[in-house]
Write a protein that holds these residues in place. Structure first.
Motif, PDB file in Angstrom:
ATOM      1  N   VAL A 301     -15.013   1.485   9.226  1.00 19.48           N
ATOM      2  CA  VAL A 301     -15.854   0.777   8.253  1.00 19.48           C
ATOM      3  C   VAL A 301     -15.391   1.093   6.836  1.00 19.48           C
ATOM      4  O   VAL A 301     -15.311   0.204   5.974  1.00 19.48           O
ATOM      5  CB  VAL A 301     -17.341   1.160   8.439  1.00 19.48           C
ATOM      6  N   MET A 302     -15.055   2.352   6.588  1.00 19.06           N
ATOM      7  CA  MET A 302     -14.614   2.754   5.249  1.00 19.06           C
ATOM      8  C   MET A 302     -13.277   2.094   4.892  1.00 19.06           C
ATOM      9  O   MET A 302     -13.094   1.599   3.774  1.00 19.06           O
ATOM     10  CB  MET A 302     -14.487   4.276   5.161  1.00 19.06           C
ATOM     11  N   MET A 303     -12.353   2.041   5.848  1.00 21.01           N
ATOM     12  CA  MET A 303     -11.053   1.427   5.580  1.00 21.01           C
ATOM     13  C   MET A 303     -11.192  -0.079   5.367  1.00 21.01           C
ATOM     14  O   MET A 303     -10.548  -0.654   4.477  1.00 21.01           O
ATOM     15  CB  MET A 303     -10.078   1.746   6.716  1.00 21.01           C
ATOM     16  N   ASP A 304     -12.049  -0.735   6.153  1.00 20.94           N
ATOM     17  CA  ASP A 304     -12.304  -2.166   5.957  1.00 20.94           C
ATOM     18  C   ASP A 304     -12.929  -2.427   4.585  1.00 20.94           C
ATOM     19  O   ASP A 304     -12.539  -3.352   3.865  1.00 20.94           O
ATOM     20  CB  ASP A 304     -13.251  -2.698   7.044  1.00 20.94           C
ATOM     21  N   SER A 305     -13.925  -1.603   4.238  1.00 23.66           N
ATOM     22  CA  SER A 305     -14.603  -1.760   2.941  1.00 23.66           C
ATOM     23  C   SER A 305     -13.638  -1.517   1.791  1.00 23.66           C
ATOM     24  O   SER A 305     -13.706  -2.192   0.757  1.00 23.66           O
ATOM     25  CB  SER A 305     -15.786  -0.793   2.844  1.00 23.66           C
ATOM     26  N   ASN A 306     -12.728  -0.586   1.978  1.00 21.35           N
ATOM     27  CA  ASN A 306     -11.745  -0.280   0.940  1.00 21.35           C
ATOM     28  C   ASN A 306     -10.829  -1.480   0.696  1.00 21.35           C
ATOM     29  O   ASN A 306     -10.542  -1.842  -0.458  1.00 21.35           O
ATOM     30  CB  ASN A 306     -10.917   0.948   1.371  1.00 21.35           C
ATOM     31  N   ILE A 307     -10.405  -2.131   1.790  1.00 20.98           N
ATOM     32  CA  ILE A 307      -9.538  -3.310   1.673  1.00 20.98           C
ATOM     33  C   ILE A 307     -10.288  -4.459   0.976  1.00 20.98           C
ATOM     34  O   ILE A 307      -9.765  -5.097   0.060  1.00 20.98           O
ATOM     35  CB  ILE A 307      -9.049  -3.753   3.074  1.00 20.98           C
ATOM     36  N   LYS A 308     -11.530  -4.702   1.403  1.00 24.33           N
ATOM     37  CA  LYS A 308     -12.327  -5.780   0.805  1.00 24.33           C
ATOM     38  C   LYS A 308     -12.610  -5.514  -0.669  1.00 24.33           C
ATOM     39  O   LYS A 308     -12.560  -6.420  -1.505  1.00 24.33           O
ATOM     40  CB  LYS A 308     -13.640  -5.951   1.569  1.00 24.33           C
ATOM     41  N   GLU A 309     -12.911  -4.268  -1.002  1.00 29.03           N
ATOM     42  CA  GLU A 309     -13.191  -3.898  -2.399  1.00 29.03           C
ATOM     43  C   GLU A 309     -11.971  -4.176  -3.269  1.00 29.03           C
ATOM     44  O   GLU A 309     -12.088  -4.705  -4.376  1.00 29.03           O
ATOM     45  CB  GLU A 309     -13.572  -2.420  -2.463  1.00 29.03           C
ATOM     46  N   SER A 310     -10.801  -3.819  -2.773  1.00 28.85           N
ATOM     47  CA  SER A 310      -9.562  -4.039  -3.534  1.00 28.85           C
ATOM     48  C   SER A 310      -9.288  -5.529  -3.704  1.00 28.85           C
ATOM     49  O   SER A 310      -8.881  -5.986  -4.783  1.00 28.85           O
ATOM     50  CB  SER A 310      -8.386  -3.361  -2.821  1.00 28.85           C
ATOM     51  N   GLN A 311      -9.510  -6.318  -2.621  1.00 25.75           N
ATOM     52  CA  GLN A 311      -9.280  -7.757  -2.700  1.00 25.75           C
ATOM     53  C   GLN A 311     -10.227  -8.426  -3.686  1.00 25.75           C
ATOM     54  O   GLN A 311      -9.835  -9.280  -4.476  1.00 25.75           O
ATOM     55  CB  GLN A 311      -9.440  -8.380  -1.308  1.00 25.75           C
ATOM     56  N   GLU A 312     -11.497  -8.022  -3.663  1.00 23.02           N
ATOM     57  CA  GLU A 312     -12.475  -8.596  -4.583  1.00 23.02           C
ATOM     58  C   GLU A 312     -12.164  -8.249  -6.032  1.00 23.02           C
ATOM     59  O   GLU A 312     -12.487  -9.016  -6.947  1.00 23.02           O
ATOM     60  CB  GLU A 312     -13.879  -8.116  -4.216  1.00 23.02           C
ATOM     61  N   ALA A 313     -11.550  -7.094  -6.235  1.00 22.35           N
ATOM     62  CA  ALA A 313     -11.175  -6.672  -7.590  1.00 22.35           C
ATOM     63  C   ALA A 313      -9.859  -7.317  -8.020  1.00 22.35           C
ATOM     64  O   ALA A 313      -9.420  -7.142  -9.159  1.00 22.35           O
ATOM     65  CB  ALA A 313     -11.056  -5.152  -7.667  1.00 22.35           C
TER      66      ALA A 313
END
Length: 525
Positions: A301-313
């Motif tokens: 979950v943390m790795m998925d959230s990290n990828i999504k956070e970077s993409q949104e930024a």
């Protein structure tokens, strides 16, 4: 006879002058930090009516702190007493009794203000104006233990907290219940086999719960068994104990740079844990690329959230680096393991002392689940069990105190503090304060939480087992859910009482642990 000319003497004189100047400059800085500075702060605080100890060069109150703690550990407490403050935090307990709820003490030359007032406690932890932060003098020790969310500040903390919040969302935690249940089932099965055909079996539940919560965090965080995570578990447990030893020596200038066995061991532990965790992350990254990863665990979950956070930024670089993820995993291991282990240990000890509440809890568990495996819906209906766990956390908080530092001149409770003053926030003292909880403060009375946390104390909220404010422990729901699962399954299968060999000796290590173990007599139902 050889005679030196002026041209030969001048360079040597200049170098000597530089050397003398450097020595004098260092001596002056040392004098200013270790003597003049503390005296100046002490005078300023006394002028505002603040009481406390007198600064003693060079260690302040550290030696007295260590002496009182060693003396308190020498004898166990009366068997049914919950009045633990004088044993587990004897120095601060004595300071509060002698000098009042706000008092100045000294950690080496560092002014340390003990705050035993819930209102000021909340004001410091709320940190609305950014004037309080982690203690700089011990921050590096915390980073050796786990350079994760609890050690970060500013934008880095904000970014990490946002990503990690996804992993601890209640809906995500529900997916981890099968892991909680599987680990608890293994524990119960092992205890049933241990009791065998006999009527009673004595078990030290403290190491049992350490193993249980280590197993849970391994499976819930990494999807692996405890056997695979055992080495990380051992290293992080040792690192926590070493961090406590290190903190008691921080008044010695430059101690962390000395080639001591303790320093070398802590650094070696850091390297080994990082290598092990990097291997876990590398395997997960490969599985994700191959489309074979099940990312229902905390790491996924943390790795998925990290990828999504970077993409949104709109960034091609991840918000959290591999090193950042390693730091958070180390924190998962420490916080996710020890906090719940000590909660379950003290819950069984206390319920052994108060069998009427053990009976009430078991009656509720059997009413909700029968002999079936607990589920999330039923766990949410466990009112008596929740009251019991809250009262155990009040009487026996896993973390005894928090610390903050004033990063700029700060007004607090009518007193102005200069930058650099640290504030000791003794959770255990607040939790055992009769002015806050009533004259029955040291009695085990779960009914005080019948209407929830908000109505349990006079000055509300005054319940801080997981901290408070924006930096409140992100894993508190994880810990409580795991504890409810484990305790429910034990109550379904066993009646228990204290063994005659049990000595009641709560002891501060990295968390509040039983000094001589927690020997419990189990009887199968």
């Amino acid at each position: 006879m050889v005679t030196l000319g002026l041209s030969q003497i001048a360079p040597w004189s200049f170098l000597c002058a530089l050397g003398v100047g450097a020595v004098l400059s260092c001596a002056w800085r040392l004098l200013a930090r270790a003597w003049l500075g503390p005296q100046r702060v002490a005078l300023a605080l006394r002028a505002q009516g603040l009481r406390g100890t007198t600064y003693r060069f060079p260690s302040g109150d550290v030696k007295e702190y260590v002496r009182l703690l060693a003396a308190a550990r020498s004898d166990p407490m009366p068997l049914s007493s919950h009045d633990i403050t004088a044993r587990v935090l004897p120095f601060d307990h004595g300071i509060i009794k002698q000098h009042g709820k706000i008092a100045v003490t000294w950690f080496g030359p560092e002014p340390r203000v003990v705050v035993n007032d819930p209102k000021l406690f909340r004001e410091i932890l709320a940190n609305k104006h950014g004037q309080f932060g982690k203690q700089k003098s011990i921050l590096w020790i915390e980073r050796l233990l786990a350079n994760g969310l609890t050690t970060h500040q500013g934008d880095k903390w904000v970014n990490h907290r946002r990503i990690i919040n996804h992993a601890f969302h209640l809906e995500k935690l529900k997916r981890m219940l099968p892991a909680f249940a599987a680990c608890s089932s293994e524990l119960v099965r092992r205890w049933v086999d241990s009791v065998g055909s006999g009527d009673v079996q004595e078990i030290d539940v403290w190491p049992e719960f350490e193993n249980l919560t280590g197993d849970v965090i391994s499976r819930a965080a990494f999807g692996s068994s405890f056997g695979e995570g055992r080495r990380i578990f051992q290293l992080q447990s040792e690192q926590a104990q070493n961090a406590v030893k290190m903190a008691s020596k921080m008044y010695i200038p430059g101690y962390r740079f000395l080639p001591t066995k303790l320093n070398a061991r802590m650094k070696a532990n850091v390297r080994e844990v990082e290598v092990l965790l990097k291997g876990v992350i590398t395997k997960r990254e490969k599985a994700m690329k191959d489309g074979l990863a099940n990312n229902d665990d905390l790491l996924g979950v943390m790795m998925d959230s990290n990828i999504k956070e970077s993409q949104e930024a709109g960034s091609s670089r991840p918000t959290m680096t591999t090193e950042d993820i390693i730091g958070e995993l180390k924190l998962f291991y420490f916080a996710g393991m020890e906090t719940t282990a000590v909660l379950l240990t003290w819950a069984m000890v206390v319920l052994s002392m108060h069998s009427e509440w053990q009976d009430r809890a078991r009656e509720e568990v059997l009413l909700v689940f029968g002999k079936n495996q607990p589920d999330s819906e039923g766990i949410n209906r466990l009112k008596v069990v929740t009251m019991i766990l809250h009262e155990v956390l009040r009487l026996y908080p896993p973390i005894l105190q928090l610390g903050r530092e004033a990063y700029k001149e700060t007004e607090l409770g009518g007193v102005t503090y200069p930058p650099g003053v640290t504030f000791a926030l003794p959770i255990v003292c607040i939790h055992h304060d009769p002015d806050v909880w009533g004259e029955d403060v040291d009695e085990f009375k779960p009914e005080r939480f019948a209407e929830g946390i908000a109505g349990a104390s006079k000055d509300s909220p005054a319940f801080f087992p997981f901290g408070w404010g924006p930096r409140i422990c992100v894993g508190q729901n994880f810990a409580l859910l795991e504890a409810k699962m484990g305790l429910s399954m034990i109550l379904q299968n066993f009646w228990f009482e204290l063994s005659p060999s049990y000595k009641h000796a709560p002891c501060p290590v990295s968390t509040l642990q039983p000094q001589h173990g927690a020997q419990i007599k189990l009887m199968k139902l």
